[in-house]
Design a protein around this motif. Structure first.
Motif, mmCIF file in Angstrom:
data_model
loop_
_atom_site.group_PDB
_atom_site.id
_atom_site.type_symbol
_atom_site.label_atom_id
_atom_site.label_comp_id
_atom_site.label_asym_id
_atom_site.label_seq_id
_atom_site.Cartn_x
_atom_site.Cartn_y
_atom_site.Cartn_z
ATOM 1 N N VAL A 264 -22.029 4.441 9.632
ATOM 2 C CA VAL A 264 -23.463 4.370 9.294
ATOM 3 C C VAL A 264 -24.292 4.193 10.563
ATOM 4 O O VAL A 264 -25.289 4.896 10.781
ATOM 5 C CB VAL A 264 -23.725 3.212 8.309
ATOM 6 N N LEU A 265 -23.871 3.280 11.406
ATOM 7 C CA LEU A 265 -24.592 3.036 12.650
ATOM 8 C C LEU A 265 -24.390 4.182 13.632
ATOM 9 O O LEU A 265 -25.304 4.522 14.395
ATOM 10 C CB LEU A 265 -24.138 1.713 13.266
ATOM 11 N N HIS A 266 -23.214 4.795 13.614
ATOM 12 C CA HIS A 266 -22.960 5.917 14.510
ATOM 13 C C HIS A 266 -23.845 7.108 14.163
ATOM 14 O O HIS A 266 -24.326 7.820 15.057
ATOM 15 C CB HIS A 266 -21.487 6.311 14.445
ATOM 16 N N ARG A 267 -24.078 7.356 12.880
ATOM 17 C CA ARG A 267 -24.971 8.460 12.487
ATOM 18 C C ARG A 267 -26.393 8.199 12.980
ATOM 19 O O ARG A 267 -27.077 9.120 13.443
ATOM 20 C CB ARG A 267 -24.962 8.644 10.971
ATOM 21 N N ASN A 268 -26.827 6.963 12.868
ATOM 22 C CA ASN A 268 -28.151 6.595 13.357
ATOM 23 C C ASN A 268 -28.227 6.788 14.872
ATOM 24 O O ASN A 268 -29.189 7.360 15.397
ATOM 25 C CB ASN A 268 -28.448 5.135 12.973
ATOM 26 N N LEU A 269 -27.191 6.325 15.562
ATOM 27 C CA LEU A 269 -27.156 6.461 17.019
ATOM 28 C C LEU A 269 -27.095 7.929 17.437
ATOM 29 O O LEU A 269 -27.716 8.323 18.437
ATOM 30 C CB LEU A 269 -25.955 5.691 17.573
ATOM 31 N N TYR A 270 -26.373 8.737 16.675
ATOM 32 C CA TYR A 270 -26.277 10.174 16.957
ATOM 33 C C TYR A 270 -27.673 10.804 16.933
ATOM 34 O O TYR A 270 -28.041 11.579 17.831
ATOM 35 C CB TYR A 270 -25.372 10.826 15.918
ATOM 36 N N GLU B 179 -29.443 4.040 4.246
ATOM 37 C CA GLU B 179 -28.064 3.782 4.668
ATOM 38 C C GLU B 179 -27.885 2.352 5.157
ATOM 39 O O GLU B 179 -26.842 1.726 4.911
ATOM 40 C CB GLU B 179 -27.658 4.762 5.760
ATOM 41 N N THR B 180 -28.894 1.826 5.849
ATOM 42 C CA THR B 180 -28.810 0.448 6.318
ATOM 43 C C THR B 180 -28.787 -0.518 5.147
ATOM 44 O O THR B 180 -28.036 -1.506 5.148
ATOM 45 C CB THR B 180 -29.992 0.118 7.252
ATOM 46 N N ALA B 181 -29.592 -0.249 4.119
ATOM 47 C CA ALA B 181 -29.592 -1.099 2.922
ATOM 48 C C ALA B 181 -28.226 -1.086 2.244
ATOM 49 O O ALA B 181 -27.728 -2.126 1.789
ATOM 50 C CB ALA B 181 -30.680 -0.642 1.953
ATOM 51 N N GLU B 182 -27.604 0.084 2.180
ATOM 52 C CA GLU B 182 -26.273 0.177 1.591
ATOM 53 C C GLU B 182 -25.243 -0.571 2.424
ATOM 54 O O GLU B 182 -24.332 -1.217 1.883
ATOM 55 C CB GLU B 182 -25.875 1.642 1.440
ATOM 56 N N LEU B 183 -25.376 -0.504 3.753
ATOM 57 C CA LEU B 183 -24.465 -1.235 4.633
ATOM 58 C C LEU B 183 -24.629 -2.738 4.444
ATOM 59 O O LEU B 183 -23.639 -3.483 4.411
ATOM 60 C CB LEU B 183 -24.728 -0.834 6.090
ATOM 61 N N ILE B 184 -25.857 -3.187 4.304
ATOM 62 C CA ILE B 184 -26.106 -4.611 4.049
ATOM 63 C C ILE B 184 -25.425 -5.037 2.757
ATOM 64 O O ILE B 184 -24.772 -6.092 2.691
ATOM 65 C CB ILE B 184 -27.623 -4.883 3.990
ATOM 66 N N GLY B 185 -25.533 -4.218 1.734
ATOM 67 C CA GLY B 185 -24.896 -4.541 0.466
ATOM 68 C C GLY B 185 -23.388 -4.633 0.572
ATOM 69 O O GLY B 185 -22.743 -5.391 -0.160
ATOM 70 N N ALA B 186 -22.814 -3.852 1.500
ATOM 71 C CA ALA B 186 -21.360 -3.818 1.640
ATOM 72 C C ALA B 186 -20.815 -4.976 2.469
ATOM 73 O O ALA B 186 -19.713 -5.472 2.200
ATOM 74 C CB ALA B 186 -20.931 -2.496 2.277
ATOM 75 N N VAL B 187 -21.565 -5.429 3.480
ATOM 76 C CA VAL B 187 -20.995 -6.414 4.417
ATOM 77 C C VAL B 187 -21.666 -7.781 4.354
ATOM 78 O O VAL B 187 -21.112 -8.755 4.869
ATOM 79 C CB VAL B 187 -21.029 -5.883 5.865
ATOM 80 N N VAL B 188 -22.844 -7.883 3.767
ATOM 81 C CA VAL B 188 -23.541 -9.178 3.682
ATOM 82 C C VAL B 188 -23.448 -9.646 2.234
ATOM 83 O O VAL B 188 -24.334 -9.383 1.420
ATOM 84 C CB VAL B 188 -25.013 -9.057 4.139
ATOM 85 N N GLN B 189 -22.373 -10.343 1.925
ATOM 86 C CA GLN B 189 -22.105 -10.675 0.527
ATOM 87 C C GLN B 189 -22.075 -12.170 0.246
ATOM 88 O O GLN B 189 -22.458 -12.589 -0.843
ATOM 89 C CB GLN B 189 -20.773 -10.041 0.093
ATOM 90 N N SER B 190 -21.642 -12.979 1.186
ATOM 91 C CA SER B 190 -21.547 -14.413 0.926
ATOM 92 C C SER B 190 -22.940 -15.033 0.910
ATOM 93 O O SER B 190 -23.864 -14.530 1.566
ATOM 94 C CB SER B 190 -20.696 -15.098 1.986
ATOM 95 N N PRO B 191 -23.132 -16.128 0.164
ATOM 96 C CA PRO B 191 -24.434 -16.810 0.165
ATOM 97 C C PRO B 191 -24.880 -17.224 1.572
ATOM 98 O O PRO B 191 -26.073 -17.146 1.888
ATOM 99 C CB PRO B 191 -24.196 -18.028 -0.730
ATOM 100 N N ALA B 192 -23.935 -17.625 2.410
ATOM 101 C CA ALA B 192 -24.290 -18.042 3.770
ATOM 102 C C ALA B 192 -24.829 -16.864 4.574
ATOM 103 O O ALA B 192 -25.847 -16.980 5.275
ATOM 104 C CB ALA B 192 -23.069 -18.638 4.469
ATOM 105 N N ASP B 193 -24.154 -15.704 4.468
ATOM 106 C CA ASP B 193 -24.622 -14.527 5.203
ATOM 107 C C ASP B 193 -25.950 -14.014 4.651
ATOM 108 O O ASP B 193 -26.804 -13.537 5.399
ATOM 109 C CB ASP B 193 -23.578 -13.420 5.149
ATOM 110 N N GLN B 194 -26.135 -14.114 3.358
ATOM 111 C CA GLN B 194 -27.401 -13.692 2.771
ATOM 112 C C GLN B 194 -28.546 -14.589 3.239
ATOM 113 O O GLN B 194 -29.653 -14.102 3.502
ATOM 114 C CB GLN B 194 -27.295 -13.700 1.248
ATOM 115 N N ALA B 195 -28.270 -15.879 3.376
ATOM 116 C CA ALA B 195 -29.293 -16.795 3.895
ATOM 117 C C ALA B 195 -29.645 -16.449 5.329
ATOM 118 O O ALA B 195 -30.821 -16.487 5.733
ATOM 119 C CB ALA B 195 -28.791 -18.236 3.792
ATOM 120 N N ILE B 196 -28.626 -16.092 6.124
ATOM 121 C CA ILE B 196 -28.863 -15.686 7.507
ATOM 122 C C ILE B 196 -29.706 -14.416 7.549
ATOM 123 O O ILE B 196 -30.638 -14.293 8.362
ATOM 124 C CB ILE B 196 -27.527 -15.469 8.245
#
Length: 207
Positions: free
Chosen positions: A47-53, A158-175
């Motif tokens: 996802v980030l590589h496509r953006n960087l490309y 795509e960034t929103a989808e990436l957030i949904g995939a990797v930011v899942q714990s309550p602690a990470d969501q608070a961050i």
């Protein structure tokens, strides 16, 4: 400031001040994407590589986004070096926070900033593009903003989808939300400082 620039009657000096700071905010975005990708799990890094490309011009380095923005700055005879540094402390605080968040091993810090940048840019670049047309800026010098009127819609999704995939714990969501609030607060202070710079120029002219 936005109301003055996009819906009022800004001067050429106002536009130049805005574009000078626009370069400071945009010139090293590709580095922030690179830093953020280093902390991203491999299965999500594409996802980030496509953006960087896209940011680096795909197969054509002459189409790299900072290079396109340099065309506009040359049109107005404005500084456009990659070593150009802003003088405003508010700018330094804003930009330093962006790179610190991109480098943080907890992705929530950087993804919050990335999403804020991508989600907000299509409308902003549309407004800037219309403003440049009002100043009769030629099409080739407006290409940076024409591209961003549409391209960042997909990047934001795509960034929103990436957030949904990797930011899942309550602690990470608070961050994530803390990072978003802090980034926006620093951005507001930065734009307020740019507005004061414009007003100071007006005051100097009126004396």
């Amino acid at each position: 400031m936005s109301a003055h620039l996009f819906h009022g009657d800004p001067s050429l000096a106002d536009l130049k001040i805005y574009l000078r700071h626009h370069w400071h905010r945009s010139r090293l975005f590709y580095r922030e994407l690179t830093e953020l990708a280093l902390s991203c799990p491999l299965r999500h890094a594409s996802v980030l590589h496509r953006n960087l490309y896209d940011e680096t011009g795909g197969e054509d380095g002459s189409q790299a986004h900072p290079v396109l923005l340099q065309r506009l700055l040359r049109h107005f005879d404005l500084p456009h070096g990659f070593d150009d540094r802003p003088e405003l402390p508010e700018a330094q605080a804003y930009l330093n926070n962006r790179i610190r968040c991109a480098r943080h091993p907890d992705l929530a810090w950087g993804l919050a900033v990335l999403f804020s940048l991508e989600a907000g840019t299509p409308a902003t670049h549309g407004n800037i593009h219309a403003l440049l047309q009002r100043f009769d800026v030629p099409e080739h010098a407006r290409e940076f903003h024409r591209i961003h009127m549409s391209a960042d819609v997909e990047h934001a999704r795509e960034t929103a989808e990436l957030i949904g995939a990797v930011v899942q714990s309550p602690a990470d969501q608070a961050i994530l939300f803390a990072s978003l609030r802090y980034h926006r607060a620093l951005g507001q202070r930065y734009f307020d400082a740019i507005w004061r710079e414009m007003q100071a120029t007006h005051d100097h002219r009126d004396r």
